[in-house]
Design a protein around this motif. Structure first.
Motif, PDB file in Angstrom:
ATOM      1  N   PHE A  95      21.962 -19.851   3.641  1.00 25.39           N
ATOM      2  CA  PHE A  95      21.245 -20.562   4.669  1.00 25.39           C
ATOM      3  C   PHE A  95      20.568 -19.476   5.640  1.00 25.39           C
ATOM      4  N   THR A  96      20.591 -18.209   5.128  1.00 25.21           N
ATOM      5  CA  THR A  96      19.771 -17.286   5.820  1.00 25.21           C
ATOM      6  C   THR A  96      18.224 -17.307   5.783  1.00 25.21           C
ATOM      7  N   THR A  97      17.505 -17.147   6.849  1.00 27.35           N
ATOM      8  CA  THR A  97      16.239 -17.083   6.889  1.00 27.35           C
ATOM      9  C   THR A  97      15.781 -15.839   5.991  1.00 27.35           C
ATOM     10  N   ALA A  98      14.419 -15.952   5.609  1.00 27.51           N
ATOM     11  CA  ALA A  98      14.045 -14.588   4.895  1.00 27.51           C
ATOM     12  C   ALA A  98      13.944 -13.489   5.935  1.00 27.51           C
ATOM     13  N   HIS A  99      13.716 -13.746   7.209  1.00 25.52           N
ATOM     14  CA  HIS A  99      13.787 -12.604   8.023  1.00 25.52           C
ATOM     15  C   HIS A  99      15.269 -12.083   8.219  1.00 25.52           C
ATOM     16  N   GLN A 100      16.346 -12.868   8.155  1.00 20.99           N
ATOM     17  CA  GLN A 100      17.410 -12.433   8.172  1.00 20.99           C
ATOM     18  C   GLN A 100      17.690 -11.788   7.039  1.00 20.99           C
ATOM     19  N   ALA A 101      17.484 -12.160   5.936  1.00 20.76           N
ATOM     20  CA  ALA A 101      17.570 -11.593   4.489  1.00 20.76           C
ATOM     21  C   ALA A 101      17.042  -9.927   4.526  1.00 20.76           C
ATOM     22  N   ARG A 102      15.880 -10.052   4.987  1.00 17.86           N
ATOM     23  CA  ARG A 102      15.341  -8.716   5.053  1.00 17.86           C
ATOM     24  C   ARG A 102      15.917  -7.650   6.017  1.00 17.86           C
ATOM     25  N   LEU A 103      16.366  -8.091   7.065  1.00 15.91           N
ATOM     26  CA  LEU A 103      17.042  -7.291   7.891  1.00 15.91           C
ATOM     27  C   LEU A 103      18.581  -6.979   7.206  1.00 15.91           C
ATOM     28  N   ARG A 104      19.108  -7.711   6.530  1.00 12.66           N
ATOM     29  CA  ARG A 104      20.552  -7.451   6.143  1.00 12.66           C
ATOM     30  C   ARG A 104      20.308  -6.507   4.797  1.00 12.66           C
ATOM     31  N   GLU A 105      19.068  -6.564   4.190  1.00 11.12           N
ATOM     32  CA  GLU A 105      18.644  -5.462   3.113  1.00 11.12           C
ATOM     33  C   GLU A 105      18.344  -4.113   3.806  1.00 11.12           C
ATOM     34  N   GLY A 106      18.197  -4.011   4.931  1.00 12.71           N
ATOM     35  CA  GLY A 106      18.086  -2.716   5.625  1.00 12.71           C
ATOM     36  C   GLY A 106      16.572  -2.336   6.147  1.00 12.71           C
TER      37      GLY A 106
END
Length: 59
Positions: A31-42
């Protein structure tokens, strides 16, 4: 009372943290947004294109 504290600290606390992490990994990550996913990827926060975040969410 000291034995209960030791059990809570050495058994229950690590078990609770492990369950919390597995729940996050198996359920909440979907349920994470694309923005959160990109931040999680670094990606640095300034490099994330926020305008793309809203358009990528399902209507």
């Amino acid at each position: 009372m000291g034995i209960r504290f030791a059990v809570m600290l050495l058994v229950v606390l690590p078990l609770a943290l492990a369950v919390r992490y597995e729940f996050h990994r198996l359920v909440e990550r979907r349920f994470t947004t694309a923005h959160q996913a990109r931040l999680r990827e670094g990606a640095p926060a300034a490099a994330v294109d926020v305008s793309q975040t809203r358009s990528s969410l399902p209507s």
